[in-house]
Design a protein around this motif. Structure first.
Motif, mmCIF file in Angstrom:
data_model
loop_
_atom_site.group_PDB
_atom_site.id
_atom_site.type_symbol
_atom_site.label_atom_id
_atom_site.label_comp_id
_atom_site.label_asym_id
_atom_site.label_seq_id
_atom_site.Cartn_x
_atom_site.Cartn_y
_atom_site.Cartn_z
ATOM 1 N N VAL A 34 0.815 -1.207 0.000
ATOM 2 C CA VAL A 34 0.000 0.000 0.000
ATOM 3 C C VAL A 34 0.853 1.263 0.000
ATOM 4 N N LEU A 35 1.897 1.280 0.804
ATOM 5 C CA LEU A 35 2.703 2.488 0.964
ATOM 6 C C LEU A 35 3.945 2.513 0.079
ATOM 7 N N GLY A 37 4.055 2.534 -3.176
ATOM 8 C CA GLY A 37 3.837 3.137 -4.487
ATOM 9 C C GLY A 37 3.119 2.243 -5.472
ATOM 10 N N ALA A 38 2.643 1.083 -5.027
ATOM 11 C CA ALA A 38 1.977 0.158 -5.948
ATOM 12 C C ALA A 38 0.526 0.526 -6.191
ATOM 13 N N VAL A 39 -0.045 1.381 -5.347
ATOM 14 C CA VAL A 39 -1.433 1.794 -5.527
ATOM 15 C C VAL A 39 -1.518 3.318 -5.454
ATOM 16 N N ASP A 40 -2.530 3.870 -6.125
ATOM 17 C CA ASP A 40 -2.719 5.321 -6.160
ATOM 18 C C ASP A 40 -3.711 5.815 -5.109
ATOM 19 N N GLY A 41 -4.596 4.933 -4.657
ATOM 20 C CA GLY A 41 -5.608 5.341 -3.693
ATOM 21 C C GLY A 41 -6.180 4.131 -2.991
ATOM 22 N N LEU A 42 -6.980 4.389 -1.965
ATOM 23 C CA LEU A 42 -7.555 3.323 -1.156
ATOM 24 C C LEU A 42 -9.075 3.453 -1.093
ATOM 25 N N ALA A 43 -9.741 2.315 -1.042
ATOM 26 C CA ALA A 43 -11.189 2.280 -0.823
ATOM 27 C C ALA A 43 -11.483 1.189 0.188
ATOM 28 N N PHE A 44 -12.375 1.498 1.127
ATOM 29 C CA PHE A 44 -12.784 0.513 2.131
ATOM 30 C C PHE A 44 -14.285 0.327 2.025
ATOM 31 N N PRO A 51 -6.113 -2.848 11.968
ATOM 32 C CA PRO A 51 -4.695 -2.657 11.627
ATOM 33 C C PRO A 51 -4.464 -1.547 10.600
ATOM 34 N N ALA A 52 -5.503 -1.246 9.786
ATOM 35 C CA ALA A 52 -5.349 -0.226 8.744
ATOM 36 C C ALA A 52 -5.693 1.170 9.232
ATOM 37 N N GLN A 53 -6.304 1.286 10.375
ATOM 38 C CA GLN A 53 -6.790 2.585 10.828
ATOM 39 C C GLN A 53 -5.690 3.639 11.002
ATOM 40 N N PRO A 54 -4.519 3.306 11.599
ATOM 41 C CA PRO A 54 -3.469 4.326 11.717
ATOM 42 C C PRO A 54 -3.009 4.879 10.372
ATOM 43 N N ILE A 55 -2.851 4.014 9.386
ATOM 44 C CA ILE A 55 -2.411 4.463 8.061
ATOM 45 C C ILE A 55 -3.479 5.327 7.413
ATOM 46 N N VAL A 56 -4.730 4.928 7.573
ATOM 47 C CA VAL A 56 -5.831 5.709 7.004
ATOM 48 C C VAL A 56 -5.853 7.111 7.608
ATOM 49 N N LEU A 57 -5.683 7.196 8.908
ATOM 50 C CA LEU A 57 -5.745 8.485 9.587
ATOM 51 C C LEU A 57 -4.565 9.388 9.219
ATOM 52 N N GLU A 58 -3.449 8.801 8.782
ATOM 53 C CA GLU A 58 -2.311 9.610 8.326
ATOM 54 C C GLU A 58 -2.596 10.302 7.007
ATOM 55 N N ARG A 59 -3.568 9.772 6.273
ATOM 56 C CA ARG A 59 -4.003 10.352 4.995
ATOM 57 C C ARG A 59 -2.850 10.501 3.995
#
Length: 253
Positions: A34-35, A37-44, A51-59
């Motif tokens: 995810v971090l 550079g393999a993806v341009d954006g995220l969708a949940f 486990p993904a919440q900290p990364i999501v909150l970093e925006r």
């Protein structure tokens, strides 16, 4: 979920983007993908795993939430408060005064649970029946025990189709007639709800619209982060009348 995901994927493809499914696990292997550079954006969809919440909150990446609200991130959701009111007012209009909202005990806490309850309680309060509003967070067996008691609600609003289908089967098993003895209404208009006996009255929303709006909003945020709107999208809900709701029958003492 399948219909939302399909619409999301198809809309992304029209914008020349592909989707990559990334399972979020405790090991953290997914973070490099995810971090890195393999993806341009995220969708949940419906849930942001812990486990993904900290990364999501970093925006650090453009993100869209479909059917969920979390951390002030841009989201596309249904108007569940209005949906709860709509279902309740329909039953009130038929003459029901004592109504229960049933959420199975296996359902995790989610914004839709709270908002559907909020709409239900608002409508009951406005009608002057707030003392007759019951919220049941239990199993189907527990619901049937309550319905078979001498003083039970005449109508039940089910959190979603799963509760409704299980409850209809339990009613059939115990000789409780729907809608003669009990009116039922549920959220989600899936194929199965149209072919129950009788067909299930539901609160529906356009699942394809959720996916399409989410995809377009995410692509816009990827292409021009500084110009993308932060406006959230709320998809309206509507009542679909079928055969499981009717005026309450007079009960003998």
């Amino acid at each position: 979920m399948n219909e939302i995901a399909t619409s999301f994927t198809e809309t992304l493809q029209t914008e020349n983007y592909d989707i990559r499914l990334v399972p979020v696990t405790e090991t953290g292997d997914w973070k490099e993908l995810v971090l890195g550079g393999a993806v341009d954006g995220l969708a949940f969809l419906l849930h942001v795993p812990e486990p993904a919440q900290p990364i999501v909150l970093e925006r650090r990446l453009p993100t869209i939430l479909l059917g969920e609200k979390f951390g002030g991130l841009q989201h596309v959701v249904t108007d569940d408060v209005s949906g709860g009111r709509l279902a309740t007012r329909h039953l009130l209009g038929l003459g029901h005064k004592r109504i229960a909202l049933y959420v199975n005990e296996s359902i995790r806490d989610h914004v839709s649970v709270n908002e559907r309850r909020q709409g239900f309680e608002q409508a009951m309060r406005e009608a002057g029946h707030d003392r007759k509003a019951e919220v049941w967070r239990c199993s189907t067996d527990d619901v049937m025990q309550r319905l078979l008691s001498g003083d039970a609600p005449t109508a039940v609003i089910c959190y979603c189709h799963v509760e409704a289908l299980e409850l209809m089967h339990a009613c059939w098993s115990h000789g409780v007639s729907v809608p003669t003895d009990l009116s039922l209404i549920a959220f989600n208009d899936i194929a199965a709800t149209r072919f129950t006996t009788p067909p299930l009255t539901v609160i529906r929303f356009d699942t394809s619209e959720i996916g399409a709006i989410g995809a377009r909003r995410l692509v816009a945020r990827i292409a021009s982060p500084e110009e993308a709107t932060d406006e959230d999208s709320v998809v309206r809900q509507q009542l679909v009348l079928r055969g499981t709701t009717a005026p309450p029958a007079k009960r003998s003492s």
